[in-house]
Design an enzyme around this catalytic site. Structure first.
Site, PDB file in Angstrom:
ATOM      1  N   HIS A  32      46.273  47.063  30.724  1.00  0.00           N
ATOM      2  CA  HIS A  32      47.405  47.842  31.228  1.00  0.00           C
ATOM      3  C   HIS A  32      48.651  47.507  30.412  1.00  0.00           C
ATOM      4  O   HIS A  32      48.733  46.451  29.776  1.00  0.00           O
ATOM      5  CB  HIS A  32      47.644  47.512  32.703  1.00  0.00           C
ATOM      6  CG  HIS A  32      46.558  47.998  33.604  1.00  0.00           C
ATOM      7  ND1 HIS A  32      46.712  48.091  34.969  1.00  0.00           N
ATOM      8  CD2 HIS A  32      45.289  48.423  33.366  1.00  0.00           C
ATOM      9  CE1 HIS A  32      45.605  48.552  35.517  1.00  0.00           C
ATOM     10  NE2 HIS A  32      44.715  48.758  34.558  1.00  0.00           N
TER      11      HIS A  32
ATOM     12  N   GLU B 292      51.573  46.561  31.295  1.00  0.00           N
ATOM     13  CA  GLU B 292      52.270  45.349  31.732  1.00  0.00           C
ATOM     14  C   GLU B 292      51.556  44.086  31.248  1.00  0.00           C
ATOM     15  O   GLU B 292      52.211  43.167  30.755  1.00  0.00           O
ATOM     16  CB  GLU B 292      52.386  45.327  33.265  1.00  0.00           C
ATOM     17  CG  GLU B 292      53.194  46.473  33.848  1.00  0.00           C
ATOM     18  CD  GLU B 292      52.362  47.704  34.189  1.00  0.00           C
ATOM     19  OE1 GLU B 292      52.907  48.590  34.875  1.00  0.00           O
ATOM     20  OE2 GLU B 292      51.183  47.793  33.780  1.00  0.00           O
TER      21      GLU B 292
ATOM     22  N   CYS C 286      50.558  47.923  39.132  1.00  0.00           N
ATOM     23  CA  CYS C 286      49.463  47.792  40.097  1.00  0.00           C
ATOM     24  C   CYS C 286      49.381  46.341  40.580  1.00  0.00           C
ATOM     25  O   CYS C 286      50.077  45.456  40.074  1.00  0.00           O
ATOM     26  CB  CYS C 286      48.143  48.230  39.460  1.00  0.00           C
ATOM     27  SG  CYS C 286      47.480  47.057  38.250  1.00  0.00           S
TER      28      CYS C 286
ATOM     29  N   CYS D 265      48.496  43.795  37.752  1.00  0.00           N
ATOM     30  CA  CYS D 265      49.631  43.513  36.877  1.00  0.00           C
ATOM     31  C   CYS D 265      50.713  42.719  37.601  1.00  0.00           C
ATOM     32  O   CYS D 265      51.334  41.831  37.011  1.00  0.00           O
ATOM     33  CB  CYS D 265      50.200  44.812  36.324  1.00  0.00           C
ATOM     34  SG  CYS D 265      49.067  45.631  35.182  1.00  0.00           S
TER      35      CYS D 265
END
Length: 161
Positions: A53, A55, A87, A90
């Site tokens: 992701h 992040e 999310c 993260c």
């Protein structure tokens, strides 16, 4: 630089991720002095790494530059700017890395409405704020709405494949 400038950068990174065949998410890490130290875009689809992701990619890059601090909290005082609310996975990474502030431009509930149902993508229904409230209070979040953060998701399914 202002929060909006770094959020606009995060959205630009989200567009780059989308053009590369990934889900449209982008992030930037800024140090306490306001200097950009790392960026990340979502690479989960093209890398085959479900943890890719934006992040986590940005935090990995920032940690590589930070080295090992005496405090044991490598990114204390840093801010992460994200095109979309992080999310739960993260959020855990941001918390463990010591990120002090998370600023995002699109709420996950709105992302869900924009993207529509997609059985190929699993999401846990936890908000960033709820997750951070369970911690020690050293990481805070702020929602700064940005229309461009919505636009990158228009006509884009959760799974670009």
């Amino acid at each position: 630089m202002s929060d909006t400038v770094f959020l606009e950068l995060a959205v630009d990174l989200a567009w780059q991720a989308r053009r590369a065949g990934n889900r449209p998410f982008g992030s930037a890490v800024v140090d306490p002095a306001g200097t950009l130290v790392a960026t990340g875009l979502n690479t989960a689809v093209t890398s085959g790494d479900v943890t890719g992701h934006s992040e986590t990619n940005a935090v990995r890059a920032a940690l590589a530059q930070a080295g090992t601090p005496a405090t044991g909290i490598p990114l204390a005082g840093h801010t992460l700017y994200s095109s979309t609310e992080p999310c739960i996975m993260c959020t855990g990474a941001l918390y463990l890395a010591g990120i002090s502030r998370v600023v995002y431009a699109l709420r996950s509930a709105e992302l869900d409405r924009l993207s529509g149902p997609n059985p190929g993508v699993r999401m846990l229904p936890f908000s960033l704020d709820a997750a951070l409230q369970a911690g020690d209070g050293l990481t805070v979040s702020e929602y700064v709405p940005l229309a461009a953060a919505r636009e990158v998701h228009l006509d884009c399914r959760k799974d670009p494949s």
